[in-house]
Motif scaffolding. Structure first.
Motif, mmCIF file in Angstrom:
data_model
loop_
_atom_site.group_PDB
_atom_site.id
_atom_site.type_symbol
_atom_site.label_atom_id
_atom_site.label_comp_id
_atom_site.label_asym_id
_atom_site.label_seq_id
_atom_site.Cartn_x
_atom_site.Cartn_y
_atom_site.Cartn_z
ATOM 1 N N ALA A 40 2.138 0.562 5.873
ATOM 2 C CA ALA A 40 1.463 1.163 4.720
ATOM 3 C C ALA A 40 0.246 0.345 4.320
ATOM 4 O O ALA A 40 -0.816 0.904 3.989
ATOM 5 N N LEU A 41 0.383 -0.965 4.353
ATOM 6 C CA LEU A 41 -0.774 -1.817 4.046
ATOM 7 C C LEU A 41 -1.861 -1.648 5.099
ATOM 8 O O LEU A 41 -3.051 -1.623 4.772
ATOM 9 N N LEU A 42 -1.463 -1.531 6.347
ATOM 10 C CA LEU A 42 -2.452 -1.286 7.399
ATOM 11 C C LEU A 42 -3.203 0.013 7.125
ATOM 12 O O LEU A 42 -4.442 0.063 7.231
ATOM 13 N N ALA A 43 -2.485 1.056 6.742
ATOM 14 C CA ALA A 43 -3.116 2.350 6.467
ATOM 15 C C ALA A 43 -4.077 2.265 5.287
ATOM 16 O O ALA A 43 -5.218 2.745 5.370
ATOM 17 N N VAL A 44 -3.643 1.653 4.187
ATOM 18 C CA VAL A 44 -4.502 1.634 3.003
ATOM 19 C C VAL A 44 -5.718 0.735 3.217
ATOM 20 O O VAL A 44 -6.813 1.047 2.732
ATOM 21 N N CYS A 45 -5.549 -0.354 3.954
ATOM 22 C CA CYS A 45 -6.697 -1.231 4.208
ATOM 23 C C CYS A 45 -7.701 -0.546 5.129
ATOM 24 O O CYS A 45 -8.917 -0.651 4.933
ATOM 25 N N ARG A 46 -7.198 0.154 6.137
ATOM 26 C CA ARG A 46 -8.096 0.929 7.009
ATOM 27 C C ARG A 46 -8.843 1.984 6.193
ATOM 28 O O ARG A 46 -10.067 2.144 6.329
ATOM 29 N N ALA A 47 -8.118 2.710 5.343
ATOM 30 C CA ALA A 47 -8.744 3.752 4.539
ATOM 31 C C ALA A 47 -9.752 3.166 3.561
ATOM 32 O O ALA A 47 -10.832 3.743 3.337
ATOM 33 N N ALA A 48 -9.428 2.021 2.974
ATOM 34 C CA ALA A 48 -10.338 1.384 2.019
ATOM 35 C C ALA A 48 -11.656 1.003 2.669
ATOM 36 O O ALA A 48 -12.708 0.994 2.011
ATOM 37 N N LEU A 49 -11.611 0.718 3.955
ATOM 38 C CA LEU A 49 -12.813 0.320 4.690
ATOM 39 C C LEU A 49 -13.449 1.497 5.439
ATOM 40 O O LEU A 49 -14.419 1.313 6.168
ATOM 41 N N GLY A 50 -12.891 2.698 5.242
ATOM 42 C CA GLY A 50 -13.470 3.884 5.857
ATOM 43 C C GLY A 50 -13.082 4.100 7.306
ATOM 44 O O GLY A 50 -13.685 4.930 7.986
ATOM 45 N N HIS A 51 -12.059 3.400 7.779
ATOM 46 C CA HIS A 51 -11.596 3.561 9.167
ATOM 47 C C HIS A 51 -10.536 4.671 9.190
ATOM 48 O O HIS A 51 -9.346 4.411 9.361
ATOM 49 N N MET A 52 -10.956 5.900 9.021
ATOM 50 C CA MET A 52 -9.987 6.963 8.739
ATOM 51 C C MET A 52 -9.125 7.332 9.944
ATOM 52 O O MET A 52 -7.942 7.633 9.782
ATOM 53 N N GLU A 53 -9.681 7.289 11.124
ATOM 54 C CA GLU A 53 -8.867 7.619 12.296
ATOM 55 C C GLU A 53 -7.739 6.596 12.473
ATOM 56 O O GLU A 53 -6.585 6.964 12.730
ATOM 57 N N GLU A 54 -8.083 5.328 12.297
ATOM 58 C CA GLU A 54 -7.068 4.277 12.410
ATOM 59 C C GLU A 54 -6.064 4.361 11.268
ATOM 60 O O GLU A 54 -4.868 4.088 11.451
ATOM 61 N N VAL A 100 2.565 -3.343 -11.102
ATOM 62 C CA VAL A 100 2.655 -3.422 -12.558
ATOM 63 C C VAL A 100 1.546 -2.605 -13.224
ATOM 64 O O VAL A 100 1.774 -1.943 -14.228
ATOM 65 N N GLU A 101 0.360 -2.647 -12.650
ATOM 66 C CA GLU A 101 -0.792 -1.950 -13.232
ATOM 67 C C GLU A 101 -0.873 -0.535 -12.664
ATOM 68 O O GLU A 101 -1.008 -0.361 -11.443
ATOM 69 N N PRO A 102 -0.786 0.493 -13.511
ATOM 70 C CA PRO A 102 -0.798 1.872 -13.013
ATOM 71 C C PRO A 102 -2.013 2.196 -12.153
ATOM 72 O O PRO A 102 -1.886 2.905 -11.145
ATOM 73 N N GLU A 103 -3.182 1.683 -12.531
ATOM 74 C CA GLU A 103 -4.380 1.989 -11.749
ATOM 75 C C GLU A 103 -4.310 1.375 -10.352
ATOM 76 O O GLU A 103 -4.847 1.942 -9.392
ATOM 77 N N MET A 104 -3.634 0.245 -10.220
ATOM 78 C CA MET A 104 -3.476 -0.372 -8.905
ATOM 79 C C MET A 104 -2.547 0.466 -8.033
ATOM 80 O O MET A 104 -2.802 0.681 -6.856
ATOM 81 N N LYS A 105 -1.461 0.963 -8.632
ATOM 82 C CA LYS A 105 -0.562 1.829 -7.879
ATOM 83 C C LYS A 105 -1.275 3.113 -7.455
ATOM 84 O O LYS A 105 -1.123 3.567 -6.310
ATOM 85 N N GLU A 106 -2.072 3.682 -8.357
ATOM 86 C CA GLU A 106 -2.773 4.927 -8.029
ATOM 87 C C GLU A 106 -3.795 4.714 -6.915
ATOM 88 O O GLU A 106 -3.970 5.576 -6.056
ATOM 89 N N ARG A 107 -4.449 3.562 -6.926
ATOM 90 C CA ARG A 107 -5.395 3.258 -5.838
ATOM 91 C C ARG A 107 -4.653 3.182 -4.506
ATOM 92 O O ARG A 107 -5.100 3.743 -3.500
ATOM 93 N N PHE A 108 -3.523 2.506 -4.504
ATOM 94 C CA PHE A 108 -2.707 2.378 -3.299
ATOM 95 C C PHE A 108 -2.262 3.755 -2.805
ATOM 96 O O PHE A 108 -2.396 4.091 -1.620
ATOM 97 N N LEU A 109 -1.758 4.590 -3.730
ATOM 98 C CA LEU A 109 -1.264 5.907 -3.352
ATOM 99 C C LEU A 109 -2.399 6.831 -2.897
ATOM 100 O O LEU A 109 -2.227 7.629 -1.974
ATOM 101 N N LYS A 110 -3.550 6.719 -3.545
ATOM 102 C CA LYS A 110 -4.704 7.549 -3.153
ATOM 103 C C LYS A 110 -5.125 7.238 -1.724
ATOM 104 O O LYS A 110 -5.437 8.151 -0.942
ATOM 105 N N LEU A 111 -5.124 5.962 -1.370
ATOM 106 C CA LEU A 111 -5.513 5.580 -0.016
ATOM 107 C C LEU A 111 -4.441 5.985 1.000
ATOM 108 O O LEU A 111 -4.771 6.370 2.121
ATOM 109 N N LEU A 112 -3.168 5.913 0.606
ATOM 110 C CA LEU A 112 -2.100 6.398 1.496
ATOM 111 C C LEU A 112 -2.244 7.904 1.721
ATOM 112 O O LEU A 112 -2.061 8.402 2.840
ATOM 113 N N THR A 113 -2.570 8.629 0.662
ATOM 114 C CA THR A 113 -2.770 10.078 0.772
ATOM 115 C C THR A 113 -3.943 10.377 1.683
ATOM 116 O O THR A 113 -3.872 11.271 2.539
#
Length: 254
Positions: free
Chosen positions: A194-208, A235-248
């Motif tokens: 999951a961390l691999l996915a969100v970090c890839r998405a955060a950097l725009g590596h969408m295929e990966e 703990v911070e709702p905005e941090m969870k939402e960022r994580f979930l948005k990138l997973l989505t």
């Protein structure tokens, strides 16, 4: 202490670090075998708590509405059996934090575990993990890096937590570097993937990112957005939402 019970505990600990569904099931079985021989073996209760927490947190458990209850229960037993056992306090702190997302008491207890054994790298790793979920990325990195200096042959799980610590403070390239290392070493660990996915998405590596999301589902078919929303103790709702948005964005289903 019976040597056969201790041997089961050692086998459980070794399996814990591999973090696949099969390995964690083995860790649970070995801890249960140790307790069948010695019901008052505090470390075996700690290991059973750890295995239960890992199963529940990665979508491998069958606890339903009682998610993390088994982990909290066995950690409490361990503390009751040995109140000076740093592992018992550390696991009770982490289990309570994941179940109740209560910060103050769990953090105090985790710091007490560190005080009981300041040179224990693994307990500092757990402290770093909780600090990362609290959004205290710099403090988390400090603890995790210190854990690495204490144990240069550190388990790859350290990298999972350090990746998250970098992620929560937007140091995404460093977060990705650790996520790549962690997911390569632990290819069936949904949290690492999951961390691999969100970090890839955060950097725009969408295929990966999409590839990583598929690997999450292969490792844990029930691991979806709603599960992550319920389970991860940001703990911070905005941090969870960022994580979930990138997973989505990575293609993980709802």
């Amino acid at each position: 202490r019976r040597m056969d019970a201790y041997d089961h505990a050692l086998r459980s600990q070794r399996a814990i670090w591999a973090v696949s569904r099969e390995d964690i099931a083995q860790a649970r079985t070995e801890a249960e075998a140790a307790l069948a021989l010695e019901p008052d073996f505090a470390r075996a209760h700690v290991l059973l708590a750890w295995a239960a927490l890992t199963e529940d947190g990665n979508g491998w458990g069958e606890s339903g509405t009682g998610q993390y209850d088994k982990s909290v229960a066995h950690a409490r037993i361990a503390v009751g059996l040995d109140n000076k056992n740093p592992w018992a306090h550390a696991m009770l702190a982490i289990s309570t934090f994941w179940r109740d997302q209560e910060v103050s008491d769990s953090l105090s207890q985790l710091k007490y575990a560190v005080e009981l054994n300041p040179s224990n790298a693994h307990i500092r790793m757990l402290l770093g993990a909780q600090l990362a979920y609290m959004g205290e990325g710099e403090q988390a990195i400090e603890q995790l890096n210190y854990a690495v200096t204490l144990n240069p042959l550190f388990p790859d799980l350290y990298l999972v937590h350090r990746s998250r610590a970098y992620f929560v403070i937007d140091r995404n390239k460093e977060a990705l570097a650790d996520a790549i290392r962690a997911s390569t070493a632990l290819p069936k660990h949904p949290t690492a993937l999951a961390l691999l996915a969100v970090c890839r998405a955060a950097l725009g590596h969408m295929e990966e990112a999409q590839s990583a999301a598929q690997r999450i589902l292969d490792a844990s078919p029930g691991f979806c957005i709603s599960f992550a929303r319920k389970s991860y103790p940001y703990v911070e709702p905005e941090m969870k939402e960022r994580f979930l948005k990138l997973l989505t964005a990575s293609g993980l289903p709802d």
